[in-house]
Design a protein around this motif. Structure first.
Motif, mmCIF file in Angstrom:
data_model
loop_
_atom_site.group_PDB
_atom_site.id
_atom_site.type_symbol
_atom_site.label_atom_id
_atom_site.label_comp_id
_atom_site.label_asym_id
_atom_site.label_seq_id
_atom_site.Cartn_x
_atom_site.Cartn_y
_atom_site.Cartn_z
ATOM 1 N N LEU A 161 0.818 -1.224 0.000
ATOM 2 C CA LEU A 161 0.000 0.000 0.000
ATOM 3 C C LEU A 161 0.848 1.269 0.000
ATOM 4 N N ASP A 162 0.275 2.359 -0.530
ATOM 5 C CA ASP A 162 0.873 3.692 -0.417
ATOM 6 C C ASP A 162 0.682 4.194 1.013
ATOM 7 N N VAL A 163 1.647 4.964 1.512
ATOM 8 C CA VAL A 163 1.564 5.447 2.893
ATOM 9 C C VAL A 163 0.755 6.746 3.022
ATOM 10 N N ASP A 164 0.645 7.497 1.920
ATOM 11 C CA ASP A 164 -0.028 8.804 2.004
ATOM 12 C C ASP A 164 -1.541 8.606 1.953
ATOM 13 N N SER A 165 -2.012 7.797 2.877
ATOM 14 C CA SER A 165 -3.394 7.333 2.811
ATOM 15 C C SER A 165 -3.949 7.093 4.208
ATOM 16 N N VAL A 200 -4.737 14.566 0.696
ATOM 17 C CA VAL A 200 -4.239 15.647 -0.154
ATOM 18 C C VAL A 200 -2.863 16.036 0.348
ATOM 19 N N LYS A 201 -1.890 16.121 -0.549
ATOM 20 C CA LYS A 201 -0.542 16.493 -0.109
ATOM 21 C C LYS A 201 0.046 17.554 -1.024
ATOM 22 N N ASN A 202 0.983 18.288 -0.480
ATOM 23 C CA ASN A 202 1.668 19.325 -1.236
ATOM 24 C C ASN A 202 2.923 18.701 -1.851
HETATM 25 MN MN MN Z 1 0.259 7.959 -3.019
#
Ligand code: MN
Ligand code: UD2
Length: 360
Positions: free
Chosen positions: A216-220, A350-352
């Motif tokens: 999995l992606d971590v930005d989640s 949402v990330k910058n």
């Molecule tokens: Mn991602």
């Protein structure tokens, strides 16, 4: 005479036990050395391993993944399934008859009960390299609330900043390992090298510790139940931005020079690179093939449009997944809700990009 022969018998017996112990020790240390190499020790990495051997004798014997009978306990009461009434607003099966998992197509308690009796362990890999360590706390805390609750789960956190891994309370039966990996000054490389690193981790550790794996992606974050309905031999997720699009709009790699190439008139779905899974053995083959193709492209100075996501899509076009997860399992917080998606289970925050990535 009698005494002598009894002593001789004892001696021969001891000798045999000694030889067996010695052989056992030699055998054990040999396999241990092959399975527990030191991470990223270059002297170790360059040992040529015969591909056929890796495919068969070594790996096959250590994988725990296996198909099991679907056993439901007697007197478990649940709603009667119908062949006439169900979801009609979405398609819940592919043309090769793999289920597409949507809310309302499964009974959560029934499916969890079936898989719980198998006493399986689910590995979850997540990379947090550079500034991405900041996503770990929310990822892990929400996973503890929603992801495979009451199952045995082993998180594998890959990071270049082990000291920054937050300590999160894990429920019983859940375990976390931190594995140090190198950083990089290119996000494309961090993202793409996941294939190689997961492949190596499966060989060295995960094959012996888990039956299923999710990468999995971590930005989640997890927002709602994610249970045993997601388990299968080879599992992929339909990308939230492309499930309404026609195949010519998919962002596959379109240059024939890349090993990820997919012609305009081919393609089933556009799969997200942020999630894939299945039996450890099947994911091992997937990561190995994608890693080899990424490396072949690099040797030819070509980088696929969406790095490992492009290679994943190419792999899954010809190696069909046995189960597909609907975009409920990979939403994007930037996207407004649509009526087909009745529950968001997991979504990208949402990330910058400019602030968080090492390069733009
Ligand atoms: Mn991602
Ligand atoms: C929803 C989805 O399908 N997203 C894909 C997309 O954008 P994304 O914007 O989702 O990519 P991303 O920045 O989240 O990178 C993917 C993952 O790599 C790791 N990471 C990345 C950069 C970094 O500096 N440190 C770090 O740890 C981290 O686990 C992150 O979640 O394109 C990526 C690159 O092709 C991947 O295919 C992603 O899966």
């Amino acid at each position: 005479m009698y005494h002598f022969s009894a002593n001789a018998k004892q001696f021969v017996l001891l000798l045999i036990v000694g030889i067996v112990l010695l052989l056992g020790y030699v055998h054990y240390s040999f396999f241990n050395e092959r399975l527990n190499g030191v991470w990223f020790d270059s002297s170790n990495k360059d040992i040529p391993v015969d591909e056929d051997q890796r495919n068969t004798s070594l790996s096959k014997s250590i994988f725990r993944s296996r198909e099991q009978n679907i056993i439901s306990p007697e007197r478990l009461l649940y709603k009667q399934p119908s062949v006439l009434v169900g979801r009609t607003d979405v398609v819940a099966v592919t043309p090769w008859l793999a289920p597409i998992v949507w809310e309302g197509t499964f009974d959560p308690d029934l499916v969890d009960t079936i898989y719980k009796s198998m006493n399986i362990t689910i590995a979850t890999t997540v990379f947090a390299v550079g500034k991405y360590v900041r996503f770990l706390r929310d990822f892990l805390e929400t996973a503890e609330k929603h992801f495979m609750v009451d199952f045995n789960v082993r998180y594998y956190v890959f990071t270049d900043r082990p000291d920054d891994v937050p300590s999160v309370n894990l429920s019983q039966g859940r375990h976390l390992s931190v594995i140090q990996v190198p950083g990089s000054n290119r996000w494309q490389e961090i993202s793409a090298r996941r294939m190689e690193i997961i492949q190596t981790a499966i060989e060295r550790q995960i094959s012996r510790e888990a039956d299923y794996i999710f990468c999995l992606d971590v930005d989640s974050k997890f927002h709602a139940r994610w249970g045993a309905e997601s388990l299968g031999r080879l599992v992929a997720v339909i990308h939230p931005w492309f499930y309404q699009a026609t195949r010519d709009h998919f962002t596959y790699e379109r240059r024939p020079a890349s090993t990820a190439y997919i012609p305009m008139d081919e393609g089933d779905y556009y799969y997200a690179g942020a999630l894939f899974g299945g039996f450890v053995e099947d994911v091992y083959t997937l990561t190995k093939v994608c890693r080899n193709q990424l490396e072949e492209d690099a040797r030819n100075s070509i980088e696929a449009a969406w790095q490992e996501e492009s290679h994943l899509n190419r792999y899954l076009l010809y190696n069909k997944p046995s189960k597909l997860l609907s975009p409920e399992y990979q939403w994007d917080d930037k996207k407004t809700n649509t009526k087909e998606v009745k529950v968001i289970r997991f979504s990208s925050v949402v990330k910058n990009y400019a602030e968080i990535r090492p390069n733009v």
